[in-house]
Enzyme design. Structure first.
Site, short mmCIF file in Angstrom:
data_model
loop_
_atom_site.label_atom_id
_atom_site.label_comp_id
_atom_site.label_asym_id
_atom_site.label_seq_id
_atom_site.Cartn_x
_atom_site.Cartn_y
_atom_site.Cartn_z
N GLU A 31 -8.82 -3.63 24.12
CA GLU A 31 -8.23 -2.28 24.11
C GLU A 31 -9.13 -1.36 24.91
O GLU A 31 -10.32 -1.64 25.10
CB GLU A 31 -8.10 -1.78 22.66
CG GLU A 31 -9.44 -1.63 21.95
CD GLU A 31 -9.34 -1.22 20.48
OE1 GLU A 31 -8.22 -1.03 19.98
OE2 GLU A 31 -10.40 -1.11 19.84
N TYR A 81 1.30 -8.05 16.33
CA TYR A 81 1.91 -7.20 15.31
C TYR A 81 2.54 -5.96 15.92
O TYR A 81 3.71 -5.63 15.67
CB TYR A 81 0.87 -6.80 14.26
CG TYR A 81 1.21 -5.50 13.57
CD1 TYR A 81 2.26 -5.43 12.68
CD2 TYR A 81 0.50 -4.33 13.86
CE1 TYR A 81 2.61 -4.24 12.08
CE2 TYR A 81 0.84 -3.14 13.26
CZ TYR A 81 1.89 -3.08 12.37
OH TYR A 81 2.23 -1.90 11.79
N HIS A 82 1.78 -5.24 16.74
CA HIS A 82 2.32 -4.02 17.36
C HIS A 82 3.50 -4.34 18.28
O HIS A 82 4.46 -3.59 18.37
CB HIS A 82 1.22 -3.27 18.12
CG HIS A 82 0.19 -2.65 17.22
ND1 HIS A 82 -1.04 -3.22 17.00
CD2 HIS A 82 0.22 -1.52 16.48
CE1 HIS A 82 -1.73 -2.44 16.15
NE2 HIS A 82 -0.99 -1.41 15.82
N LYS A 123 6.62 -4.53 16.35
CA LYS A 123 7.10 -3.21 15.95
C LYS A 123 7.78 -2.49 17.12
O LYS A 123 8.60 -1.61 16.92
CB LYS A 123 5.97 -2.35 15.40
CG LYS A 123 5.23 -2.95 14.21
CD LYS A 123 6.04 -2.96 12.94
CE LYS A 123 5.89 -1.67 12.18
NZ LYS A 123 6.45 -1.77 10.81
N ASP A 140 10.26 -6.95 -3.06
CA ASP A 140 9.08 -7.50 -2.39
C ASP A 140 9.06 -9.02 -2.56
O ASP A 140 9.60 -9.55 -3.52
CB ASP A 140 7.79 -6.90 -2.97
CG ASP A 140 6.66 -6.87 -1.95
OD1 ASP A 140 6.36 -5.79 -1.41
OD2 ASP A 140 6.11 -7.94 -1.66
N TYR A 161 0.83 -1.22 0.00
CA TYR A 161 0.00 0.00 0.00
C TYR A 161 0.87 1.27 0.00
O TYR A 161 0.59 2.21 -0.75
CB TYR A 161 -0.88 -0.07 1.25
CG TYR A 161 -1.79 1.09 1.52
CD1 TYR A 161 -2.59 1.65 0.52
CD2 TYR A 161 -1.90 1.62 2.81
CE1 TYR A 161 -3.45 2.71 0.80
CE2 TYR A 161 -2.76 2.67 3.10
CZ TYR A 161 -3.53 3.22 2.08
OH TYR A 161 -4.38 4.26 2.36
N THR A 207 4.88 2.30 14.05
CA THR A 207 3.46 2.54 14.23
C THR A 207 3.21 3.20 15.58
O THR A 207 3.86 2.85 16.58
CB THR A 207 2.63 1.24 14.14
OG1 THR A 207 1.34 1.46 14.76
CG2 THR A 207 3.29 0.09 14.84
N GLN A 262 3.94 5.71 12.72
CA GLN A 262 2.84 6.23 11.93
C GLN A 262 1.49 5.83 12.51
O GLN A 262 1.32 4.73 13.01
CB GLN A 262 2.99 5.66 10.52
CG GLN A 262 1.97 6.16 9.53
CD GLN A 262 2.27 5.70 8.12
OE1 GLN A 262 2.73 6.46 7.31
NE2 GLN A 262 2.00 4.45 7.84
N VAL A 289 -18.23 0.23 14.07
CA VAL A 289 -17.51 0.83 15.20
C VAL A 289 -17.32 -0.26 16.25
O VAL A 289 -18.29 -0.93 16.64
CB VAL A 289 -18.31 2.02 15.77
CG1 VAL A 289 -17.74 2.46 17.12
CG2 VAL A 289 -18.32 3.17 14.78
N SER A 293 -1.39 -5.57 20.09
CA SER A 293 -1.52 -6.80 19.29
C SER A 293 -0.13 -7.36 19.11
O SER A 293 0.87 -6.66 19.33
CB SER A 293 -2.13 -6.50 17.90
OG SER A 293 -1.13 -5.97 17.04
N ASN A 352 9.15 -12.99 10.82
CA ASN A 352 9.32 -12.15 9.63
C ASN A 352 9.72 -10.73 10.02
O ASN A 352 10.65 -10.14 9.47
CB ASN A 352 8.04 -12.10 8.81
CG ASN A 352 8.17 -11.18 7.60
OD1 ASN A 352 8.80 -11.53 6.61
ND2 ASN A 352 7.63 -9.96 7.70
#
Lengths: 389, 389
Positions: free
Chosen positions: B335, B188-189, B192, B38, B18, B151, B215, B261, B186, B125
């Protein structure tokens, strides 16, 4: 919840190592059912790097047999890699632990700084092993208490007190309690900070229960269950890769090698006797933490600078008739050689820890034991060969 | 050091994604030599999960050809996995970058919480890719500037201001500046946060230079270089796995699906337009940081709650003749749904960022573009299916 049930089935990962094996014998002697798991990483690494421990010890499976013959107590063994989730699942399904003790991380800072291959192994082994344990606990026994061996090295040497795991910060009139921020000094120590962040994360998300034991450098050889039988001793490394500082100094002292102080020697750390490691893990296992909680103890007993340690070994060694010299060598690491250091370590004492101190008698006893195995020492393993930069 | 030399050879990892593809076109248009790498992870994951992006885009290699035909500008491409160090080494040796932009991490929080296999993939990864880049920079070009996409999610929602990367703590009369403590929500977070700790560590040990761009959620489709040619558009996901919240809301609005939401909708985050992502990466690349420094920017432009975003989409959608409903659904994540949130984000503005704001006109333009591709929307991809617990 039945507290008794929590405490009686203990699974030890990294059971062949310096701390793993005495931990297994201790819990077996205390009436626990013990399952010992190892992939023999340490033995393979020592073979590859041409390092021999000071005292030759039989394999984990053999030691378990010897221990059973002498005591009648069972230590079940599985040889395999817990980064392989299929293997780990089998162990969980067959043993059904209430407590797991995780010593299965690559434990050497210099090893992790040796080259890219050893660094990436340290990174993936240490994180995936911890990750797999978390997932196995969730999948097979969500009540299981995870006790992970951490290290004081995750904190680095900040200019404020090192609190016990958490830090309340007041900032612009507001307050928040964070996990204590880490500033590790080697890739190994970084992975131990990262695994702690992962355990904390899954405590919050999945309500697992975790105790993290941020341990200082350990010294010593003998624990209560070794019964004067050297076949039941621990793997004791004195080399620059797997040896901890005081253990290295003792072997240097008995072979007439000047004690290798890195740089100025003002590096300050909290130390403990291997007997206290076992006592602390016992306290953690017998006092499981609530679900969803990430409990952290700073597992140290006394604070010394490297210079103070070297001077102690010199004084006691000379009393034994050794001629101990101290030599400051260029520091192979990147670290502060003089710094503020004030860790808080009250949690384990509050649970009842009665620490062993590093007295002259204790040092003399360890030096005398080392002298017994002096002919096995390889001088080439003593000098540091791994540079940080 | 020759600043010009630093800036002109840029290597983009995750170049098919993206943000990756518009980044490549941007730097090529600005006179940089661009190399795009990539492994097509996103395309493979979309295939496996039966997710299609809103707008079909050709492969990276094909887009690079189309871009060259239209502009005469070259974007060199390599297809491969940077977790394979042999592949990464070849890319470094052949291209000799002065700047690398690292977008090659698995970028989805729900994907990382889906099951053990996807979680361990995310962990290894994200950490091994970052680790390999660090080692390749050290081995092949120690001056190279690493720009890593971070992030804001690493910070979580602490009860004090989120400073820009570092936090000075005053504690019992002493002071220390730490990397700002992270509380990711998460796996993922978490990765990071862990990769940031790793970059900071190697900055201290090896004097590499790193900019980390923390970001917020990005929205938008079009950047300046796409030239009204949909073959040059970005991969735009609107599903619950790879779609960001505002992009999802827009696609829900145009298909008559009530905006999803999660819970109370008080979750507050900092957002930015994809055009500003490109502008921020440009500013970082053109203002490289000193060696040994780990520079962190909080890359956000405006702060909204989820409810505010939903209401904006509803109002503008209804003006366009859509009938937009909002539906609070049970939160699949763990959260805080109401919390203090005050991030500081001045660093990029000081470098010259001139932000695009989320005006009604911008929203209307994006909605109209989505309407053009409405027939490609698969309603089954809209509802969240991954639970955190």
């Amino acid at each position: 919840m039945d507290k008794g049930a929590i405490m009686k089935r203990i699974l030890v990962f990294g059971a062949d190592g310096y701390l793993g094996w005495p931990t297994c014998m201790h819990f077996a002697s205390k009436g626990f059912e013990v399952c010992a798991v190892d992939n023999y990483f340490r033995r393979r690494a020592c073979l590859e790097l041409d390092i021999k421990p000071l005292i030759e010890v039989p394999s984990l499976v053999e030691r378990s047999k010897i221990f059973r013959e002498k005591t009648g107590l069972e230590i079940k063994t599985y040889i395999g890699d817990i980064c392989d989730y299929a293997f780990l699942s089998k162990v969980f399904k067959s043993f059904k632990p209430n407590t797991v003790v995780h010593y299965a991380e690559q434990p050497s800072a210099p090893y992790s700084m040796m080259n890219r291959e050893k660094a990436v192994f340290t990174l993936t082994n240490n994180l995936v092993s911890t990750f797999n344990i978390i997932h196995a606990v969730k999948e097979f026994n969500p009540h299981c208490h995870i006790i992970k061996l951490g290290t004081m090295g995750v904190y680095g040497t900040p200019n404020i007190n090192i609190e016990e795991g958490y830090l309340e910060v007041e900032h612009k009139g507001r307050k928040h309690t964070f996990l204590y921020p880490k500033t590790p000094g080697s890739l190994y120590h970084l992975t131990k900070s990262q695994d702690g962040d992962m355990l904390y994360f899954y405590c919050r998300m999945w309500d697992i229960r975790v105790t993290d034991l941020n341990q200082g450098p350990v010294y010593g050889i003998i624990t209560d269950e070794m019964q004067n039988d050297e076949r039941l001793f621990s793997i004791f490394n004195y080399d620059d890769i797997f040896g901890t500082v005081l253990n290295r100094f003792m072997v240097q002292a008995i072979t007439g090698y000047p004690l290798t102080v890195y740089g100025k020697g003002g590096q300050t750390r909290g130390y403990l006797n291997i007997k206290d490691t076992i006592a602390c893990v016992d306290l953690a296992a017998n006092n499981p933490v609530d679900k969803g909680k990430y409990r952290i103890f700073n597992q140290v007993v006394e604070i010394f600078t490297v210079n103070e340690l070297a001077e102690k070994v010199q004084r006691v060694g000379n009393q034994l008739g050794l001629n101990v010299k101290i030599n400051s060598i260029k520091n192979p690491r990147r670290e502060a050689e003089e710094h503020y250091y004030n860790p808080i370590y009250t949690g384990l004492k509050e649970l009842g820890l009665n620490p062993h101190l590093l007295t002259d008698d204790v040092l003399a006893e360890m030096l005398e034991l080392c002298i017994k195995y002096k002919k096995r020492v390889n001088n080439e393993a003593i000098l540091p060969k791994v540079l940080w930069g």
